[in-house]
Design a protein around this motif. Structure first.
Motif, short mmCIF file in Angstrom:
data_model
loop_
_atom_site.label_atom_id
_atom_site.label_comp_id
_atom_site.label_asym_id
_atom_site.label_seq_id
_atom_site.Cartn_x
_atom_site.Cartn_y
_atom_site.Cartn_z
N GLY A 111 0.83 -1.20 0.00
CA GLY A 111 0.00 0.00 0.00
C GLY A 111 0.86 1.25 0.00
N VAL A 112 0.28 2.35 -0.44
CA VAL A 112 1.02 3.62 -0.54
C VAL A 112 0.25 4.69 0.22
N THR A 113 0.94 5.39 1.10
CA THR A 113 0.31 6.42 1.93
C THR A 113 0.48 7.80 1.30
N VAL A 114 -0.61 8.51 1.16
CA VAL A 114 -0.60 9.86 0.61
C VAL A 114 -1.55 10.75 1.41
N THR A 115 -1.37 12.04 1.27
CA THR A 115 -2.36 13.01 1.76
C THR A 115 -3.10 13.49 0.52
N PRO A 116 -4.29 12.99 0.26
CA PRO A 116 -4.99 13.24 -1.01
C PRO A 116 -5.10 14.72 -1.37
N LEU A 117 -4.87 14.98 -2.65
CA LEU A 117 -5.00 16.34 -3.18
C LEU A 117 -6.45 16.64 -3.54
N ALA A 118 -7.27 15.60 -3.56
CA ALA A 118 -8.69 15.78 -3.91
C ALA A 118 -9.48 14.60 -3.36
N SER A 119 -10.76 14.82 -3.14
CA SER A 119 -11.66 13.73 -2.73
C SER A 119 -12.09 12.97 -3.98
N ILE A 120 -12.19 11.66 -3.86
CA ILE A 120 -12.56 10.82 -5.00
C ILE A 120 -13.94 10.21 -4.74
N PRO A 121 -14.93 10.53 -5.55
CA PRO A 121 -16.29 9.99 -5.36
C PRO A 121 -16.31 8.47 -5.33
N GLY A 122 -17.16 7.93 -4.48
CA GLY A 122 -17.32 6.49 -4.41
C GLY A 122 -16.25 5.78 -3.61
N THR A 123 -15.37 6.54 -2.95
CA THR A 123 -14.31 5.97 -2.13
C THR A 123 -14.26 6.70 -0.79
N ARG A 124 -13.39 6.23 0.09
CA ARG A 124 -13.17 6.91 1.36
C ARG A 124 -12.03 7.92 1.28
N ILE A 125 -11.58 8.20 0.08
CA ILE A 125 -10.48 9.13 -0.12
C ILE A 125 -11.01 10.55 0.00
N GLN A 126 -10.52 11.28 1.01
CA GLN A 126 -10.96 12.64 1.25
C GLN A 126 -9.77 13.59 1.19
N GLU A 127 -9.98 14.72 0.55
CA GLU A 127 -8.91 15.70 0.39
C GLU A 127 -8.33 16.09 1.75
N GLY A 128 -6.99 16.05 1.85
CA GLY A 128 -6.30 16.50 3.05
C GLY A 128 -6.25 15.52 4.19
N VAL A 129 -6.89 14.35 4.06
CA VAL A 129 -6.91 13.36 5.14
C VAL A 129 -5.99 12.20 4.75
N PRO A 130 -4.84 12.04 5.42
CA PRO A 130 -3.89 10.98 5.07
C PRO A 130 -4.55 9.61 5.02
N ILE A 131 -4.16 8.81 4.03
CA ILE A 131 -4.73 7.48 3.85
C ILE A 131 -3.71 6.58 3.19
N THR A 132 -3.72 5.32 3.56
CA THR A 132 -2.90 4.32 2.87
C THR A 132 -3.78 3.68 1.81
N LEU A 133 -3.44 3.93 0.56
CA LEU A 133 -4.23 3.42 -0.55
C LEU A 133 -3.99 1.93 -0.73
N LEU A 134 -5.07 1.18 -0.88
CA LEU A 134 -4.99 -0.26 -1.09
C LEU A 134 -5.92 -0.66 -2.24
N GLY A 135 -5.50 -1.66 -2.99
CA GLY A 135 -6.35 -2.21 -4.04
C GLY A 135 -6.83 -1.19 -5.05
N SER A 136 -8.12 -1.27 -5.35
CA SER A 136 -8.69 -0.43 -6.40
C SER A 136 -8.66 1.06 -6.06
N ASN A 137 -8.55 1.40 -4.77
CA ASN A 137 -8.49 2.81 -4.40
C ASN A 137 -7.26 3.49 -5.00
#
Length: 422
Positions: free
Chosen positions: A275-301
């Motif tokens: 997995g790869v950890t980023v602080t998202p630059l934008a929120s992505i619809p249909g996912t838990r990816i929210q702008e500015g909230v650090p997340i470890t991306l896994l799989g299809s995300n």
């Protein structure tokens, strides 16, 4: 022929066209483009379910006989014999060779592979037709140039690999349905110092693209760089066409190697490094990816983060490219950190992505690169994105690079200031 338009009888699918059978549903299609901005929808006749089988005799007028293909001898154009089995056999051979090298195999094999790869890559870096900016001066055909009061010398140790992300799976059944290049980046490695940097090139960059029908070269037309991939077989010849166009953008710098990955492969690579950890630059619809909230991306995300695009506004592609650059840097840092402690992790990454990629890197070249990366101690990748202006063209978004920025980027990447080498 208008920029971005397909050759008659060869429909070039745009981001907004419906996916063809076997295609991965494009993330771009989730938010429809408004009538005021974003790329225009492709003409109805170019819809995937209406694309005719390309036929030189059926859908096209007789082609004039060309005296000479201007690219003859520059690249090896292969007919469409690329299938999954052949790619797997080739990559399996590469993996076996690298395992021997990185696992401490016979000294003779190690030095032979590394030596052959080093020689091949250095020969590929030799420049033959360098171009210079109009306000730069040179007396030796671009080997040494003076620009803005600084003199630079071409660095013959730089080897370039064009990394291409495609939006269509390996289900291509006919030329003219190869898809587009969604992401284009040049990775430049200094084989002398081990330093590495990358140049991100916007997919909408307007450039002269070679057009082919089958193996016949029919001319050039200015269009989006992403469409260069469509003029080929979806494998080697498509990648080679993108490589040629990229070289034109970068003042004819030598571009020999390519590594093309289907976007589906992003999730596989991502999970291979945990997995790869980023602080998202934008929120992505249909996912838990929210702008500015650090997340470890896994799989299809991970795939969604680098591929999603809201086509309702003009800057959507440049915003996506910023996310791709951020993700690549984070992925690269994590993969390099792992490789320093476990060189075989590079082999595992290569094996993980084999069914999603195609490349012209041979056994020797890959072994040489793996060795350089491991022994250089690299911990991060510097990425520079070409600057310019975007505008809405008659059909598509068009990006016109700032030539001063492009040329300075070329000098910073492929040349060395004379003061630094004397």
């Amino acid at each position: 022929m208008s920029p971005g338009s397909p050759v008659e009888g060869k429909a070039a699918r745009t981001d907004d066209a419906p996916a063809s059978s076997g295609d991965v549903p494009a993330a771009d299609d989730e938010v429809p483009a408004s009538s005021a901005a974003g790329e225009a929808l492709a003409p109805a006749s170019a819809a995937a379910d209406e694309v005719p089988e390309p036929s030189v005799t059926g859908n096209l007028p007789p082609l004039p006989k060309l005296e000479e293909d201007p690219h003859a001898g520059l690249t090896k154009v292969r007919k469409k014999t690329h299938n999954r089995l052949k790619r797997r056999l080739k990559i399996a051979a590469i993996v076996v060779a690298v395992i021997v090298v990185l696992a401490g195999g016979a000294v003779g094999i190690v030095w032979a592979l590394m030596g052959q790869g080093g020689i091949a890559m250095r020969e590929a870096a030799q420049a033959e037709d360098l171009a210079v900016a109009e306000d730069a001066s040179t007396e030796d055909e671009g080997q040494t140039v003076t620009y803005n009061g600084q003199t630079y010398r071409y660095n013959e140790n730089i080897v370039s690999i064009v990394v291409i992300g495609t939006d269509l799976g390996w289900s291509t059944t006919a030329e003219g349905n190869a898809g587009q290049a969604d992401a284009i980046m040049v990775v430049a490695l200094d084989t002398e110092t081990g330093s590495m940097r990358a140049i991100g090139i916007p997919r909408e960059t307007m450039v002269d693209v070679d057009e082919h029908v089958g193996s016949a070269f029919i001319g050039q037309d200015k269009m989006q760089l992403s469409l260069a991939y469509n003029f080929g077989d979806g494998y080697a010849t498509s990648s080679e066409n993108v490589v040629r166009a990229v070289s034109r953008i970068l003042y004819n710098m030598p571009m020999t190697y390519y590594f093309t990955i289907q976007m589906d492969g992003v999730a596989v690579l991502n999970d291979a490094v945990g997995g790869v950890t980023v602080t998202p630059l934008a929120s992505i619809p249909g996912t838990r990816i929210q702008e500015g909230v650090p997340i470890t991306l896994l799989g299809s995300n991970a795939q969604r983060y680098v591929q999603y695009r809201d086509t309702s506004y003009l800057e959507s592609s440049s915003d996506r490219q910023a996310r791709q650059t951020q993700y690549l840097q984070a992925f690269f840092s994590q993969a390099l950190a792992t490789a320093q402690g476990n060189p075989l992790s590079l082999v595992e990454l290569y094996r993980a992505v084999q069914q999603y990629s195609t490349t012209n890197l041979g056994i020797g070249e890959f072994t040489f690169l793996a060795s350089e990366v491991v022994h250089s101690g690299l911990s991060n990748l510097t990425v520079t994105t070409l600057q310019g202006t975007q505008q809405k063209g008659p059909q598509f978004v068009e990006f016109y690079p700032d030539e001063a920025n492009v040329y300075q980027t070329v000098l910073d990447t492929f040349y060395t200031p004379v003061d630094d080498v004397e």
